[in-house]
Structures are given as C-alpha cells and as structure tokens.
Motif scaffolding. Structure first.
Motif, short mmCIF file in Angstrom:
data_model
loop_
_atom_site.label_atom_id
_atom_site.label_comp_id
_atom_site.label_asym_id
_atom_site.label_seq_id
_atom_site.Cartn_x
_atom_site.Cartn_y
_atom_site.Cartn_z
N GLY A 150 24.94 0.37 -16.78
CA GLY A 150 25.57 -0.17 -15.75
C GLY A 150 24.86 0.74 -14.36
O GLY A 150 23.90 1.39 -14.26
N VAL A 151 25.60 0.47 -13.03
CA VAL A 151 25.36 1.06 -11.85
C VAL A 151 26.21 2.38 -11.81
O VAL A 151 27.64 2.26 -11.47
CB VAL A 151 25.42 0.15 -10.68
N PRO A 152 25.58 3.61 -11.71
CA PRO A 152 26.63 4.73 -11.85
C PRO A 152 26.78 4.86 -10.39
O PRO A 152 26.31 4.78 -9.24
CB PRO A 152 25.55 6.01 -12.34
N PRO A 153 27.91 5.70 -9.91
CA PRO A 153 28.31 5.86 -8.48
C PRO A 153 27.21 6.62 -7.65
O PRO A 153 27.25 6.31 -6.49
CB PRO A 153 29.60 6.88 -8.57
N LYS A 154 26.59 7.48 -8.34
CA LYS A 154 25.55 8.12 -7.50
C LYS A 154 24.57 7.19 -6.95
O LYS A 154 23.90 7.36 -5.98
CB LYS A 154 24.78 9.42 -8.61
N LEU A 155 24.11 6.17 -7.80
CA LEU A 155 22.97 5.19 -7.55
C LEU A 155 23.85 4.28 -6.39
O LEU A 155 22.81 4.09 -5.23
CB LEU A 155 22.83 4.22 -8.93
N LYS A 156 24.80 4.00 -6.48
CA LYS A 156 25.52 3.29 -5.48
C LYS A 156 25.49 4.00 -3.99
O LYS A 156 25.09 3.46 -3.07
CB LYS A 156 27.03 2.88 -5.78
N ASN A 157 25.71 5.41 -4.13
CA ASN A 157 26.07 6.21 -2.96
C ASN A 157 24.37 6.31 -2.58
O ASN A 157 24.11 6.17 -1.30
CB ASN A 157 26.21 7.53 -3.38
N ASP A 158 23.43 6.26 -3.13
CA ASP A 158 22.07 6.45 -2.67
C ASP A 158 21.48 5.23 -1.90
O ASP A 158 20.88 5.22 -1.07
CB ASP A 158 21.11 6.81 -4.05
N ILE A 159 21.92 3.91 -2.58
CA ILE A 159 21.51 2.94 -1.99
C ILE A 159 22.26 2.66 -0.58
O ILE A 159 21.57 2.51 0.34
CB ILE A 159 22.01 1.74 -2.93
N GLU A 160 23.49 3.28 -0.59
CA GLU A 160 24.12 3.00 0.81
C GLU A 160 23.71 3.92 1.74
O GLU A 160 23.42 3.59 3.09
CB GLU A 160 26.04 3.29 0.49
N LYS A 161 23.17 5.18 1.45
CA LYS A 161 22.70 6.20 2.33
C LYS A 161 21.41 5.48 2.96
O LYS A 161 21.05 5.77 4.13
CB LYS A 161 22.43 7.44 1.67
N ILE A 162 20.59 5.05 2.08
CA ILE A 162 19.22 4.51 2.54
C ILE A 162 19.55 3.29 3.64
O ILE A 162 18.81 3.37 4.53
CB ILE A 162 18.47 4.22 1.24
N GLU A 163 20.61 2.41 3.15
CA GLU A 163 20.84 1.36 4.22
C GLU A 163 21.27 1.71 5.30
O GLU A 163 20.77 1.32 6.47
CB GLU A 163 21.78 0.34 3.21
N LYS A 164 21.99 3.00 5.23
CA LYS A 164 22.61 3.68 6.54
C LYS A 164 21.59 4.22 7.38
O LYS A 164 21.46 3.89 8.68
CB LYS A 164 23.72 4.30 6.30
N ALA A 165 20.72 4.73 6.68
CA ALA A 165 19.61 5.59 7.50
C ALA A 165 18.54 4.38 7.91
O ALA A 165 18.08 4.81 9.28
CB ALA A 165 18.89 6.48 6.61
N CYS A 166 18.42 3.44 7.33
CA CYS A 166 17.50 2.14 7.92
C CYS A 166 18.30 1.66 9.28
O CYS A 166 17.51 1.42 10.01
CB CYS A 166 17.43 1.21 7.02
N GLN A 167 19.57 1.29 9.03
CA GLN A 167 20.36 0.85 10.20
C GLN A 167 20.11 1.95 11.34
O GLN A 167 19.90 1.50 12.44
CB GLN A 167 21.88 0.51 9.92
N ASN A 168 20.31 3.13 11.01
CA ASN A 168 20.49 4.09 12.11
C ASN A 168 19.13 4.27 12.62
O ASN A 168 18.88 4.61 13.93
CB ASN A 168 20.94 5.51 11.66
#
Length: 173
Positions: A150-168
């Motif tokens: 499945g999708v581990p919490p660390k992977l979810k966090n990494d995806i969110e960090k990348i998306e946030k960095a891209c938005q910023n």
C-alpha cells in the motif's frame, strides 16, 4: 503484453524496476476485470516519480520539474496487494518475474522498463508450467511476507511536500 493479457485469476510480479506505462496499463485492465494483482518492487526504485508502482497504488508523484510523468495513469482502483519489497541492508530485489494464474511464469534478464523493452538486448522467457509457476509463486509469497504494501505515510508526506514546493515556486502542475 500478450502473456499479461491472458491473466484471468491472478497476476503476481517481483521486479527490480517497473517503469513501462504500457505494461502497467495492461495489468490495470486485468485488475479492472477482477484479476487479483500483486506487484513488489525493489526499495531503491519503488517510489521514484516514474515508477509504475505509484500508478498501481493509485498515487502520482510530480517530477523535480513539477510535472506529471507523460502518459501517467494512477489506478482508479488501487491494488492493495502491491508495494515495496523489504530486503536485508545492502541487498536488492533483483528479480524480474511474474506469475500468471499460477500456470505460467514470465522471467528473464529484462527489467520492465522502456529501455529494456525497446533498446537493450535482453532475454525474456515465458514458461507454461503449473509446477514451475508454483515455485515462483512461493518465492513471491516469501517476499510479500515482509513487504510494505500500500501507500505508506512517508510516501504520502513526500508527495504532499513536492506538491507544496511546486505550488510555492509558482510552477503549474
């Protein structure tokens, strides 16, 4: 792809690399037709932005350029039986095999990547034998017993960090 399309009950794969979108799409078709799908990928490759394991898990990771992989298609119905193989420190899951319906085995030197499929000189063998398939199925189950599915919490966090960095950064995605 022809051997993959024959799956009617189960498809299990243990792979070092899996980055061929066309093969992932074919496996998804089988999964949508109620074929049980399990894919285990080496930990050094599993969560790269171009790994098809991400599609199989139903998630997408943007590249460093804040772009989605061209042609990327996260599965609408993710496979709960797929994930990252856990190997002893220093080891690699260097397997390159799949078991179809516990009747046939696809194996060889070939990674499941565009380079291996269209550029490299590789070997690929399809063995139609329930006896041989049972042995590979047992190896798959051994690897799965310690895998992170499945999708581990660390992977979810990494995806969110990348998306946030891209938005910023103001980059569109």
């Amino acid at each position: 792809a022809a051997s993959l399309s024959k799956a009617s009950k189960s498809f299990k794969a243990a792979l070092f690399v899996f980055s061929d979108q066309r093969l992932a799409d074919e496996i998804e078709k089988r999964h949508d037709e109620k074929v049980s799908v399990g894919v285990l990928i080496d930990q050094s490759f599993a969560y790269r932005d171009y790994s098809e394991l991400l599609d199989i898990l139903g998630v997408e990771m943007l590249t460093q350029k804040c772009e989605a992989e061209p042609g990327n298609r996260p599965w609408r119905k993710p496979s709960k039986e797929s994930g990252m193989a856990i190997t002893p420190r220093g080891d690699k899951l260097h397997h390159k095999f799949a078991v179809v319906d516990t009747k046939s085995v696809i194996m060889g030197s070939q990674n499941w990547s565009d380079s291996a499929n269209y550029v490299n000189d590789e070997t690929l063998i399809v063995i139609e034998s329930p006896t041989v398939a049972k042995q590979y199925d047992q190896e798959y189950e051994r690897i799965k017993s310690s895998a992170l599915l499945g999708v581990p919490p660390k992977l979810k966090n990494d995806i969110e960090k990348i998306e946030k960095a891209c938005q910023n950064s103001g980059r569109a995605f």
